[in-house]
Design a protein around this motif. Structure first.
Motif, mmCIF file in Angstrom:
data_model
loop_
_atom_site.group_PDB
_atom_site.id
_atom_site.type_symbol
_atom_site.label_atom_id
_atom_site.label_comp_id
_atom_site.label_asym_id
_atom_site.label_seq_id
_atom_site.Cartn_x
_atom_site.Cartn_y
_atom_site.Cartn_z
ATOM 1 N N CYS A 108 -5.246 1.167 9.837
ATOM 2 C CA CYS A 108 -5.101 -0.032 9.003
ATOM 3 C C CYS A 108 -3.702 -0.625 9.071
ATOM 4 O O CYS A 108 -2.699 0.093 8.940
ATOM 5 N N CYS A 133 0.836 -1.190 0.000
ATOM 6 C CA CYS A 133 0.000 0.000 0.000
ATOM 7 C C CYS A 133 0.878 1.250 0.000
ATOM 8 O O CYS A 133 1.896 1.291 0.678
ATOM 9 N N ASN A 160 -0.377 4.215 0.834
ATOM 10 C CA ASN A 160 -1.071 5.185 1.687
ATOM 11 C C ASN A 160 -0.753 4.914 3.153
ATOM 12 O O ASN A 160 -0.394 3.788 3.519
ATOM 13 N N CYS A 218 -3.051 5.097 6.461
ATOM 14 C CA CYS A 218 -4.349 5.316 7.101
ATOM 15 C C CYS A 218 -4.150 4.810 8.526
ATOM 16 O O CYS A 218 -3.776 3.641 8.705
HETATM 17 S S1 SF4 Z 1 -7.152 1.290 4.412
HETATM 18 FE FE1 SF4 Z 1 -5.209 0.148 4.506
HETATM 19 S S2 SF4 Z 1 -5.060 -0.873 2.535
HETATM 20 FE FE2 SF4 Z 1 -6.584 0.742 2.326
HETATM 21 S S3 SF4 Z 1 -5.458 2.503 1.582
HETATM 22 FE FE3 SF4 Z 1 -5.466 2.680 3.797
HETATM 23 S S4 SF4 Z 1 -3.580 1.677 4.469
HETATM 24 FE FE4 SF4 Z 1 -3.939 1.056 2.372
#
Ligand code: SF4
Length: 372
Positions: free
Chosen positions: A91, A84, A86, A88
């Motif tokens: 997560c 990933c 990102n 978040c």
């Molecule tokens: S929720 Fe998890 S898998 Fe989805 S973009 Fe965010 S970090 Fe990545």
């Protein structure tokens, strides 16, 4: 006008004030007739509806029985990747978490599918983190035909894509796309999405419209319950659903209502949604929309799931793994979040049958739909 534009015209403060000032008379009116009516949905989600949960549950059970009988659709997530780009903060796949990363090769995908198919599943949800360069449209286009050979219904839960990319996937047999907004509060959204393309709130809000224009059969919407005020997020989710049904009436819609679960490096819920609150939420949506599919994942406990079937839930996963390669090589600690119901699919189904519900493994064959 896109839903993003409509959303901007809604005052969060006024909606919240209205939601928390509702009285019993409005709830009683909503109990009699709430289908498609956003003010009734607001009443059913309000704190004033809490003393009426039993009545809501009785009505929701009647509607669910009339529309779906005793059927519960069975599906299983298959994680393609945990890469990933990102961050978040709720997560385990977040880019800055130190964990072993992988994406499945075609052979590894085949091994996973053999195990899932061997358990009887014919509906699959392909999941990945959001990593465009390694797990992007070309990867999806190479894997989807392999999956479509073995499963009648294929859904994806991956990064938001462009409309022409969704169309390419639909042409390869993609049936459904799940894309959850997480929260409709832009300030909370920015707070929890600290790095990467997912920070673009508007792009995410407008994604279901691009998905709908691609000709997909079904779109899954949802919020991550616990990031913000769940009542207000659920109400805005209802607004989003209503907008999409008005503009893209050829699509079917489903709802997912996940509560925050512990994960590597994750946060604690900002607002706690109790079991009773989740029942209220499910019943409110069933009364608001009789056709809506509602799915419940293994984030919830076994006993709670077993008691929710009749109230509005129409689809469940069972025996899930949330790590890439997790069916053939379990416990390699690449999971997205901890699951709560760790029964096998056979154990889940036996409990379901004992409650008088019927697992449905297959309810779709695209060739039959295209005959018309
Ligand atoms: S929720 Fe998890 S898998 Fe989805 S973009 Fe965010 S970090 Fe990545």
């Amino acid at each position: 006008m896109s839903f993003y534009d409509e959303l901007k015209l809604l005052s969060r403060e006024q909606l919240k004030l209205a939601l928390y000032s509702i009285g019993p008379a409005e709830v009683e009116r909503a109990l009699v007739n709430s289908e498609g009516d956003l003010s009734s949905l607001m009443a059913l989600l309000s704190p004033a509806a809490e003393p009426y949960i039993e009545e809501m549950a009785i009505r929701a059970a009647e509607i669910t029985r009339q529309r779906f009988g005793t059927n519960i659709g069975m599906y299983l997530p298959l994680y393609l990747s945990n890469l990933c780009a990102n961050d978040c903060d709720y997560c385990g796949f977040s880019m800055s978490n130190k964990l072993k990363r992988k994406f499945l090769t075609a052979d590894e995908l085949q091994q996973e599918m053999n195990i899932i198919k061997g358990q009887g599943f014919d509906s699959i949800l392909l999941v990945s983190g959001e990593h465009e360069s390694k797990v992007g449209i070309d990867y999806f286009c190479s894997m989807l035909p392999l999956v479509k050979k073995q499963f009648s219904y294929v859904a994806m839960e991956v990064q938001p894509l462009e409309e022409d990319e969704y169309r390419r996937l639909v042409n390869l047999g993609l049936d459904a796309v799940m894309l959850y907004q997480e929260t409709y509060n832009p300030t909370t959204y920015q707070k929890h999405h600290t790095w990467g393309k997912k920070q673009d709130y508007r792009y995410r809000v407008e994604s279901p419209e691009r998905i709908a224009r691609s000709g997909v059969d079904k779109i899954g919407l949802g919020v991550l319950l616990g990031l913000d005020d769940w009542r207000l997020d659920a109400l805005l989710l209802g607004h989003h659903l209503s907008y999409l049904e008005r503009h893209y009436w050829r699509c079917r819609y489903s709802l997912s209502l996940p509560r925050l679960r512990p994960c590597t490096g994750g946060i604690s819920p900002q607002t706690v949604l109790t079991d009773k609150g989740l029942v209220q939420l499910i019943c409110a949506f069933r009364l608001f929309n009789q056709q809506l599919e509602i799915s419940l994942s293994t984030r919830e406990s076994a006993s709670f799931r077993d008691n929710l079937y009749g109230l509005g839930v129409t689809h469940i996963s069972a025996g899930s793994s949330t790590e890439p390669g997790g069916y053939s090589n379990p416990k390699s600690q690449l999971d997205q979040f901890e699951i709560n119901d760790d029964r096998s699919s056979a154990e889940t189904v036996n409990a379901m049958l004992a409650k008088g519900f019927t697992p449905v493994w297959k309810d779709w064959q695209s060739e039959w739909v295209n005959l018309a």
